[in-house]
Enzyme design. Sequence first.
Site, mmCIF file in Angstrom:
data_model
loop_
_atom_site.group_PDB
_atom_site.id
_atom_site.type_symbol
_atom_site.label_atom_id
_atom_site.label_comp_id
_atom_site.label_asym_id
_atom_site.label_seq_id
_atom_site.Cartn_x
_atom_site.Cartn_y
_atom_site.Cartn_z
ATOM 1 N N ARG A 116 0.836 -1.213 0.000
ATOM 2 C CA ARG A 116 0.000 0.000 0.000
ATOM 3 C C ARG A 116 0.864 1.254 0.000
ATOM 4 O O ARG A 116 0.485 2.276 -0.572
ATOM 5 C CB ARG A 116 -0.995 -0.014 1.153
ATOM 6 C CG ARG A 116 -0.416 -0.241 2.528
ATOM 7 C CD ARG A 116 -1.525 -0.515 3.553
ATOM 8 N NE ARG A 116 -0.979 -1.042 4.784
ATOM 9 C CZ ARG A 116 -1.047 -0.437 5.976
ATOM 10 N NH1 ARG A 116 -1.637 0.730 6.086
ATOM 11 N NH2 ARG A 116 -0.534 -0.993 7.050
ATOM 12 N N SER A 167 -4.650 4.915 6.000
ATOM 13 C CA SER A 167 -4.369 3.476 5.980
ATOM 14 C C SER A 167 -4.140 2.946 4.570
ATOM 15 O O SER A 167 -3.275 2.113 4.342
ATOM 16 C CB SER A 167 -5.528 2.700 6.610
ATOM 17 O OG SER A 167 -5.688 3.080 7.956
ATOM 18 N N GLU A 212 -19.483 4.738 1.342
ATOM 19 C CA GLU A 212 -18.903 4.014 0.210
ATOM 20 C C GLU A 212 -19.789 4.042 -1.032
ATOM 21 O O GLU A 212 -19.295 4.048 -2.163
ATOM 22 C CB GLU A 212 -18.613 2.560 0.612
ATOM 23 C CG GLU A 212 -17.499 2.404 1.643
ATOM 24 C CD GLU A 212 -17.944 2.705 3.073
ATOM 25 O OE1 GLU A 212 -19.163 2.827 3.310
ATOM 26 O OE2 GLU A 212 -17.070 2.814 3.961
ATOM 27 N N PHE A 269 -15.137 -3.120 3.187
ATOM 28 C CA PHE A 269 -16.147 -2.060 3.078
ATOM 29 C C PHE A 269 -16.551 -1.792 1.635
ATOM 30 O O PHE A 269 -17.645 -1.304 1.372
ATOM 31 C CB PHE A 269 -15.647 -0.780 3.736
ATOM 32 C CG PHE A 269 -15.236 -0.976 5.167
ATOM 33 C CD1 PHE A 269 -16.027 -1.723 6.032
ATOM 34 C CD2 PHE A 269 -14.057 -0.443 5.654
ATOM 35 C CE1 PHE A 269 -15.652 -1.929 7.354
ATOM 36 C CE2 PHE A 269 -13.676 -0.646 6.980
ATOM 37 C CZ PHE A 269 -14.475 -1.389 7.836
ATOM 38 N N HIS A 278 -6.125 -4.197 3.218
ATOM 39 C CA HIS A 278 -6.605 -4.891 4.414
ATOM 40 C C HIS A 278 -7.603 -6.028 4.157
ATOM 41 O O HIS A 278 -8.595 -6.171 4.883
ATOM 42 C CB HIS A 278 -7.230 -3.885 5.398
ATOM 43 C CG HIS A 278 -6.251 -2.873 5.924
ATOM 44 N ND1 HIS A 278 -5.618 -1.958 5.109
ATOM 45 C CD2 HIS A 278 -5.796 -2.626 7.176
ATOM 46 C CE1 HIS A 278 -4.818 -1.195 5.833
ATOM 47 N NE2 HIS A 278 -4.889 -1.575 7.083
ATOM 48 N N ASP A 296 -7.670 -6.872 14.250
ATOM 49 C CA ASP A 296 -9.016 -6.296 14.079
ATOM 50 C C ASP A 296 -10.108 -7.363 14.009
ATOM 51 O O ASP A 296 -11.272 -7.100 14.261
ATOM 52 C CB ASP A 296 -9.069 -5.410 12.829
ATOM 53 C CG ASP A 296 -8.534 -4.013 13.113
ATOM 54 O OD1 ASP A 296 -8.351 -3.674 14.302
ATOM 55 O OD2 ASP A 296 -8.293 -3.260 12.152
#
Lengths: 284, 318
Positions: free
Chosen positions: B7, B34, B55, B80, B105, B113
């Site tokens: 990333r 992130s 989103e 998401f 992620h 998480d």
Amino acid sequence: MGEYSGVAGKTADFSNDTLLKISKKAREYIIRMVYEAKSGHPGGSLSIIDILTYLYFNEMNIDPTDQNLADRDRLIMSKGHASPALYAILALRGFFPVELLMGFRKINSKLEGHVHRGVPGVETSTGSLGQGLGIGLGMALAAKLDSKSYRVFVILGDGEIEEGNIWETMMAASKYKTSNLIAVLDRNRVQLDDLTENVMPMGDISAKAASFGWDVMEFNGHDFRDIRRAFAFASQKREKPVFLIANTVKGKGVSYMENTSKYHGAPPANQEEFEKALKEIGAT
Amino acid sequence: MVSESLREKYGEKLVALGESHKEIVVLDADLSSSTRTGMFGKKFPERFFNMGISEQSMVTAAAGLALSGKKAFVSTFAVFLTRTYEQIRQSVCYNNIDVKFVVTHPGITVGEDGATHQIIEDTGIMCGLPNMKVIVPADTVEVSSLMDYLVDKTRTPYYVRLSREKFPVVNQPDYTFIEGKNTVLRDGADLTIFCNGSMVGHALNAAEELKQQAIDAAVINVSSMKPLDRENIIKYAKSTGHILTAEEHSIYNGLGSRVAEVVSEEYPVSVVRIGMRDTFGKSGKSWELFDYFHMGIKDIVDAGVKCFLEEDKYETVS
């Protein structure tokens, strides 16, 4: 073929009487299309057709001979089931021959059941509700990035604003101050199952839109004088996006289709109903 | 093997490409620190849109930007983005426009998480969409080359699955991403391990251990999940006769399924799949989770041995 089928060039200033004649012709095509297809959505097409007529013939900067005109105003039919209305008006405006309208919903036609980008003059495919306002926001942001003056009109159904996507975008458009974004709510008060009030009470839509940071105006969506007034308001220099609430009648112009969910997604049931619809519209 | 953040490389490439390509716009949903799109946002604030935790609005606005001639990069956590499946379907894929979904992620490497954030079904969802192409890069070298390719050569929807974790650099510095082409990272005659993403490093380590047991395993990076390099898969099905797949994803509708589809249609050999087996993830360190879900290096080795030794059971090698 109507006498307006070949109207080319940029949008002119038609009189209210002329606009009435054009919308009458468009209504006739809507009925003919759904009856020929034996399916489709006449109710919400008849409620929005006067506004579409005004936009495509009097308001928008468009040119049927140059569909990719960089500065053209964009229109997104977010309530994509009102495809008969959009297709009829695009044909009348000269984007494609009116003869093609009778291919609506048929296998070898581009005129998909819900609004399809492959049809000349269509900016984006729609059909699943709630997405068009976000697309309009993206187009409005692009106009600002490119220092273009074009406007983006988004036609919303009132049932459609039950979708969360709409309210996410209401917030975002306010954040980005897209004053070139104009939402038009077809407030016909009827959705597929029932009255909007019974399916999902909407409260004070005007106050809701205002509280989300939009400039709001209500008008009569079948009266060309009032429609003219609404878009004059929308065209004023401003900081905020514009939310126009058009009070309309579902199925407007055909008595048995008015104010009922029965013809939201159903054509005239038989030849008798078909002829009655054409007669009431005043088809020639 | 040195490990580097995919990333971070994505963020760097966005900035570099954004300089020369003014048509690039970037949208994020409150995760730009992130996903690293924040680097682009800092450099080009007018072309960066933080859409908030919205989103659906983000994806539809990206569609509108792409319909107006922009090249839209959309980033958030993989889990998401899937809530906007239908916006992706209708507003992006059906319109077939220039929107690149670059997510971070995914999978169990999200670690602590936990299950809510560890999506293991995303590539299956995305591969099912007409017009969508799906890429799962293995390292920073591949991300860099892929980004050049996406910006310079493509105008259609892509789904790119990055990671929270750093991955070992497995490709040569002169590597060039070619859509629909597998990369043979290690050749072998006895067994083929088709893998992508985080599992590539594991598979290379496993191949070393298999060598100690006299099993010569090929390791092939299938970063291009769609389009798929069918030719390469068939070739190795024929030459090695045994296939192992390894993915940080559900074995259903993932890499294992795709490889199995190809060989079952073209040249049936046994396919053993390593991945998440119809279960949600859980909190833990990512290396603990790989072991917990039987996706660690040892699990690949064990599966490789078993797969190779059970030749007679399948009788598929001609």
